[in-house]
Scaffold this motif. Sequence first.
Motif, PDB file in Angstrom:
ATOM      1  N   ALA A 161     -81.297  11.656 -24.215  1.00 10.62           N
ATOM      2  CA  ALA A 161     -80.876  10.715 -25.256  1.00 10.62           C
ATOM      3  C   ALA A 161     -80.916   9.286 -24.744  1.00 10.62           C
ATOM      4  CB  ALA A 161     -79.461  11.068 -25.733  1.00 10.62           C
ATOM      5  N   GLU A 198     -80.552   5.367 -35.531  1.00 11.93           N
ATOM      6  CA  GLU A 198     -79.985   6.532 -34.850  1.00 11.93           C
ATOM      7  C   GLU A 198     -80.585   7.838 -35.374  1.00 11.93           C
ATOM      8  OE1 GLU A 198     -78.398   6.078 -32.159  1.00 11.93           O
ATOM      9  OE2 GLU A 198     -78.353   3.922 -32.567  1.00 11.93           O
ATOM     10  N   GLY A 216     -76.716  13.053 -27.565  1.00 11.37           N
ATOM     11  CA  GLY A 216     -77.104  13.813 -26.382  1.00 11.37           C
ATOM     12  C   GLY A 216     -75.959  14.616 -25.813  1.00 11.37           C
ATOM     13  N   LYS A 257     -84.036   8.040 -33.569  1.00 12.01           N
ATOM     14  CA  LYS A 257     -83.855   8.397 -32.158  1.00 12.01           C
ATOM     15  C   LYS A 257     -83.369   9.836 -32.029  1.00 12.01           C
ATOM     16  CE  LYS A 257     -81.358   4.647 -31.376  1.00 12.01           C
ATOM     17  NZ  LYS A 257     -80.434   3.725 -30.671  1.00 12.01           N
ATOM     18  N   GLY A 258     -82.424  10.204 -32.877  1.00 15.53           N
ATOM     19  CA  GLY A 258     -81.889  11.562 -32.831  1.00 15.53           C
ATOM     20  C   GLY A 258     -82.923  12.609 -33.182  1.00 15.53           C
ATOM     21  N   LEU A 266     -84.707  13.634 -30.049  1.00 11.84           N
ATOM     22  CA  LEU A 266     -83.853  14.465 -29.198  1.00 11.84           C
ATOM     23  C   LEU A 266     -83.725  15.874 -29.760  1.00 11.84           C
ATOM     24  CD1 LEU A 266     -81.864  14.676 -26.809  1.00 11.84           C
ATOM     25  CD2 LEU A 266     -80.070  13.908 -28.387  1.00 11.84           C
ATOM     26  N   TRP A 285     -74.277  12.450 -34.253  1.00 15.16           N
ATOM     27  CA  TRP A 285     -74.990  11.441 -35.049  1.00 15.16           C
ATOM     28  C   TRP A 285     -74.000  10.495 -35.728  1.00 15.16           C
ATOM     29  CZ3 TRP A 285     -74.964  10.458 -40.345  1.00 15.16           C
ATOM     30  CH2 TRP A 285     -75.959   9.596 -40.814  1.00 15.16           C
ATOM     31  N   THR A 331     -89.944  11.193 -23.959  1.00 17.96           N
ATOM     32  CA  THR A 331     -88.762  10.717 -24.672  1.00 17.96           C
ATOM     33  C   THR A 331     -88.704   9.189 -24.687  1.00 17.96           C
ATOM     34  OG1 THR A 331     -87.488  11.094 -22.633  1.00 17.96           O
ATOM     35  CG2 THR A 331     -87.353  12.776 -24.340  1.00 17.96           C
ATOM     36  N   THR A 355     -76.731   6.356 -28.720  1.00 19.59           N
ATOM     37  CA  THR A 355     -77.537   7.571 -28.782  1.00 19.59           C
ATOM     38  C   THR A 355     -77.009   8.665 -27.863  1.00 19.59           C
ATOM     39  OG1 THR A 355     -79.410   6.093 -29.192  1.00 19.59           O
ATOM     40  CG2 THR A 355     -79.930   8.400 -28.782  1.00 19.59           C
ATOM     41  N   THR A 356     -76.321   8.270 -26.810  1.00 15.55           N
ATOM     42  CA  THR A 356     -75.738   9.253 -25.900  1.00 15.55           C
ATOM     43  C   THR A 356     -74.750  10.169 -26.607  1.00 15.55           C
ATOM     44  OG1 THR A 356     -76.053   7.958 -23.872  1.00 15.55           O
ATOM     45  CG2 THR A 356     -74.201   9.481 -23.897  1.00 15.55           C
TER      46      THR A 356
END
Length: 371
Positions: free
Chosen positions: A154, A126, A202, A129-130, A133, A226, A79, A198-199
């Motif tokens: 995340a 985002e 997650g 990154k998403g 995840l 998101w 990750t 980003t959390t």
Amino acid sequence: MAAAAAQPRRSPVPVVGTIAIVAGLIGVVVVLGIVWSETSAASTFVAFLAALVPLSVVMAAVLWLDRWEPEPRRLLLLTFLWGAGVSTASALGINTFLARAIHSASGDPGVTQLLAAVAVAPVVEETLKGAGLLGLFLLSRRLFDGAVDGVVYAATIAAGFAFTENVLYFARGEMAAALGQVFFARAVVSPFAHIIFTTCMGLAIGLASVRARRVTVALLVFPLGWLAAVGLHALWNVTSFLGEAFLLGYLVLQVPIFLAFLALGLWLRRQERRMLAARLGDYLQQGWFAPHEVAMLTSLRRRADALRWAGRYGVRAKDAMAQFQRNATRIALLRNRAVHGRAPADMEARERRLLASLSENRRAFAAAFAR
């Protein structure tokens, strides 16, 4: 050994995971090469070292949150590299392309800069990154036992992204003799910015993974995370255009968001402890654990004390105690999934294996203790 009967948490399909790691490494090399070409070898090296400082702080916070049931190191590496390599390299190319397109259409550098920062970068970054995840969740849903797991993965993706991005900004700052200012702005003022954004994704996918039986629920909830991530990212970028009012915007908007993020981390840790106490309490009532064992297993301090104490009787005793703690956590998480209607098809078989492993852990420690 005691762990032989217990099945560890498996990583995603090995081939896919290996491809993701290789792609991440390639992405990191590509971005560092771009930074090198834009600045110099010396500036890139200095920036790389400087970027390790906020990274160490951020990852220390992530690992602190992940202490009850540490995620597999291979997956944390995967990750991290997704964020540091795949996401960053892709975002650099897409952001640049869209910024040029906006400039061609508007002809106004100010409009281009504003739209690129507020409308383009948050959506592109985002989303990338998403994607990592979400891919991890779809490939290995069983890794997600609750909100903490989603947040940890995340945050690790975001930490990787922030690290490589910091190398780029620090190198440019070093070339412009402004490294100190850039370092203060990114490593001191906002080291957790990307992690907070980003959390949100997650947290959404982590909560849905434990509360919902169907994977489609998580897929429906994920876009909400998101949207929150993109919104917070855009809000943060807007503050950079406030000029002299930046400090006021930072104190009014960003500090409360960070404090809320900190409170969320503390709450998640507390909730995970309560869950362990409740689920291990179920097995306590059935005679599988003694009261003093549950007391030890639901306190990180007592766990550490137990490991130190076991270490006095040798490596085997300490290993047996560590395996006992891990297996107890796994069986509590397994039971928690069942409580929320997400029991795996092989629930009974896995429960029997873990209970057998716990008994073997006790025997292994007793044997080491008797020597």
